[in-house]
Design a protein around this motif. Sequence first.
Motif, PDB file in Angstrom:
ATOM      1  N   LEU A  23      41.638  20.591   8.103  1.00 33.70           N
ATOM      2  CA  LEU A  23      40.920  21.808   8.491  1.00 33.70           C
ATOM      3  C   LEU A  23      41.572  23.083   7.970  1.00 33.70           C
ATOM      4  O   LEU A  23      41.011  24.167   8.156  1.00 33.70           O
ATOM      5  N   GLY A  24      42.744  22.975   7.359  1.00 39.29           N
ATOM      6  CA  GLY A  24      43.345  24.149   6.738  1.00 39.29           C
ATOM      7  C   GLY A  24      44.132  24.996   7.710  1.00 39.29           C
ATOM      8  O   GLY A  24      44.731  24.506   8.664  1.00 39.29           O
ATOM      9  N   ARG A  27      43.397  29.915  11.297  1.00 36.99           N
ATOM     10  CA  ARG A  27      42.157  30.667  11.473  1.00 36.99           C
ATOM     11  C   ARG A  27      40.925  29.781  11.247  1.00 36.99           C
ATOM     12  O   ARG A  27      39.898  29.949  11.901  1.00 36.99           O
ATOM     13  N   HIS A  28      41.035  28.825  10.331  1.00 32.46           N
ATOM     14  CA  HIS A  28      39.912  27.911  10.109  1.00 32.46           C
ATOM     15  C   HIS A  28      39.651  27.084  11.373  1.00 32.46           C
ATOM     16  O   HIS A  28      38.508  26.927  11.815  1.00 32.46           O
ATOM     17  N   ARG A  29      40.739  26.563  11.969  1.00 29.83           N
ATOM     18  CA  ARG A  29      40.594  25.761  13.182  1.00 29.83           C
ATOM     19  C   ARG A  29      40.079  26.608  14.337  1.00 29.83           C
ATOM     20  O   ARG A  29      39.327  26.139  15.186  1.00 29.83           O
ATOM     21  N   VAL A  31      38.028  29.200  14.125  1.00 26.19           N
ATOM     22  CA  VAL A  31      36.584  29.372  13.952  1.00 26.19           C
ATOM     23  C   VAL A  31      35.849  28.104  14.399  1.00 26.19           C
ATOM     24  O   VAL A  31      34.826  28.175  15.093  1.00 26.19           O
ATOM     25  N   LEU A  32      36.379  26.948  14.028  1.00 26.97           N
ATOM     26  CA  LEU A  32      35.735  25.696  14.420  1.00 26.97           C
ATOM     27  C   LEU A  32      35.718  25.552  15.942  1.00 26.97           C
ATOM     28  O   LEU A  32      34.691  25.188  16.538  1.00 26.97           O
ATOM     29  N   THR A  67      34.800  33.476   4.495  1.00 25.67           N
ATOM     30  CA  THR A  67      35.690  32.608   3.720  1.00 25.67           C
ATOM     31  C   THR A  67      36.142  31.410   4.556  1.00 25.67           C
ATOM     32  O   THR A  67      36.193  30.273   4.075  1.00 25.67           O
ATOM     33  N   PHE A  68      36.490  31.702   5.825  1.00 23.99           N
ATOM     34  CA  PHE A  68      36.901  30.607   6.706  1.00 23.99           C
ATOM     35  C   PHE A  68      35.770  29.577   6.854  1.00 23.99           C
ATOM     36  O   PHE A  68      35.995  28.364   6.824  1.00 23.99           O
ATOM     37  N   VAL A  69      34.542  30.068   7.022  1.00 28.48           N
ATOM     38  CA  VAL A  69      33.399  29.179   7.196  1.00 28.48           C
ATOM     39  C   VAL A  69      33.186  28.329   5.941  1.00 28.48           C
ATOM     40  O   VAL A  69      32.926  27.122   6.009  1.00 28.48           O
ATOM     41  N   ALA A  71      35.418  27.403   3.796  1.00 27.80           N
ATOM     42  CA  ALA A  71      36.475  26.392   3.724  1.00 27.80           C
ATOM     43  C   ALA A  71      36.199  25.254   4.705  1.00 27.80           C
ATOM     44  O   ALA A  71      36.420  24.074   4.394  1.00 27.80           O
ATOM     45  N   LEU A  72      35.720  25.615   5.899  1.00 28.90           N
ATOM     46  CA  LEU A  72      35.391  24.570   6.876  1.00 28.90           C
ATOM     47  C   LEU A  72      34.280  23.666   6.373  1.00 28.90           C
ATOM     48  O   LEU A  72      34.305  22.446   6.554  1.00 28.90           O
TER      49      LEU A  72
END
Length: 688
Positions: A23-24, A27-29, A31-32, A67-69, A71-72
């Motif tokens: 998940l990177g 911040r990516h996690r 958002v998820l 960007t986060f979205v 990547a997710l």
Amino acid sequence: MGVEFGLLGPVAAWGPDGAPRPLGAPRHREVLGRLLIARNRVVPVGRLVDDLWPDEPPAGAVGAVRTFVAALRRALEPGRPPRQPSRLLVTDGPGYVLRAGRDVVDAWRFEDTAARAAEAPPHAAVALWDEALARWRGPVLADFPAAAWAAAEQARLEALRLDAVERRADAQLATGAARAAVADLRAHVAAHPGREDGWALLATALDRSGRRGEALETLRHARKALISAYGSGTGTGAALDRAEARIRSGTAGSAAEPAGVADGVWDRAAAAWDRSVPARSRARLHATAGLLRDLAVTGADGLEEAREHRRELVAAAETTGDAELAAGIIGSYDVPAVWTRADDPGNAGELVRAAARAAARLGPDGPPALRARLLSVVAVESRGDAAADAPLPRAADAPAAEPWRLRAERSAEEAVRIARRLADPALLAFALNGAFMQSFATCGSAARRDALGAELTRLAIGHHLPGHEVLARIVRLQALAGLGDLAAADAEAEEIDRLAHRNERPLAAVFTSWYRALRTCETDGWPAARPAYAKVLAETANCGMPGLVRGAAVLVALVPVMRGDALPRPDDFAGLDAGPYRPWLDPLLLAASGATERARHALATVPRPPHDLLQEALWCVLARTAAAVGHEPVLRRARNELADADGELAGAGSGLVSFGPVARQLRAIDAALGQGAPCATEPADGGT
């Protein structure tokens, strides 16, 4: 999509193969996690920005979220072709939504499993609570413990987890596993000393483990812990007081709480049984059979559980290869049965086939008592058309022999003969129950059923078989209602209620409640009976007997129609579940709506009514339809079938509903046959 998600611990995602998805960055996690707790609702981009940066968003925050979205999406759907929209993390209007089913998010699966555990009986509940709690990998959203957006969901799910721990312990106590509950409850109250129910459960578990002094000391410590957690004046809670009263009454040997003392004996005996009797032993199979037999008469929940587990027990007995053992297990379920439509026809058919296999393996030289029990199983479980192994004959055709029915009738007759020869009262009671189930070969059998009920009553009283006495009196109640002898039926209803209360047979009240609504209709008319029927329908909706309850509202709705002379108003049946009565109701509603040809076609293919407590009532319904559309074959068949019931009340032999005298229905049939034309064409306004 095959992707699963985790909130009960660090935010996580797993692919279809169970491997974690990368998940990177945090911040990516985050958002998820934020999208998951939205539960398939859109989260606007602006809200995501505010949640991720609660103090002051940086310049370019919106772009960062996008960007986060992105990547997710790559992490969650690595095989998605370029430029193809995501089907999982979807752009929707001003924001994003994660499309996830309840079965792919660990928190939601935990909730659903916990809900099932809360409704399950103790042994099943323990397993379900274990399954629910096993989904926890750590604190909710463990990698974001201080996130404001997560606080409410963290608190809610943690409260559900603590409740689950306690309810699991409660279920363990109910199964007799008090010792096993102690260690988990100690850890639970040590981590959460403010949980009063946890302390009460720990004290109860210690007491039931034979450690009464330690249990009382635990309660004293609990009060101090609660004062420390919540402040002075709140240290003594009601749950602790109740637990102490139970424990002290047991110490003094007081009879003030006999149920509680009995529970303690049960727990200790069950624990001793588990320690002493080897797993997979024959003794366990026999004991389980006896337990299921007793469970079936405890009420709706027990009946449903017994019905489900009986099938598993029979399968286990058959796998032993021991013919006598299997026969004994199959034939041991001599629970009194009164309703003649199977609650689970598929299961009933399996049991009939299992009993037949066991009888064949025993052969003619096998123990006669076992053979009689197996034959009684065949007779009882072949109620109605549950054992049918071919399509049912059509109502429009002439009567024909039905092999499965002949087998069931002969099984009942032979079982009674063997039981009489052996002079075994309990065996004869079981066999007479089978004879009752097979006493519906023709309409008009109320007098025969009354005689069966009278014999069974004498047998049960003489040999103290209270369960079968309740059955016998219900059989007589129904038969007397069918014969129109309401004064005698009233006396049986009073005795049934007395016996049921004395012997803890709660399901007997289902039949007396229905009978009293029927009686009101017979003596005071439909308007007076309508509220009584509304009440009894509500009271028995969850009685554990779907064979009786499903479609019961339709039978009630037919009462004013069939007690009158006209066709029903189809709107009166809109929204009602016709259940098993659909094949015989639909032609009537088609005729009432003016679809004459469709009604005639339906009559040409409808099966004959089942050979059960409602066969006269359903033949009357078919006759009303056939008269309305001029279908002479069904009309003549109905006339022939109903002729033997000339002196009875149509349907009243069920103890549920009465359509009035069969003689009145026969006169209407004769009029229709004499005229050669429909005799009922207008919708009913309601009967008297």
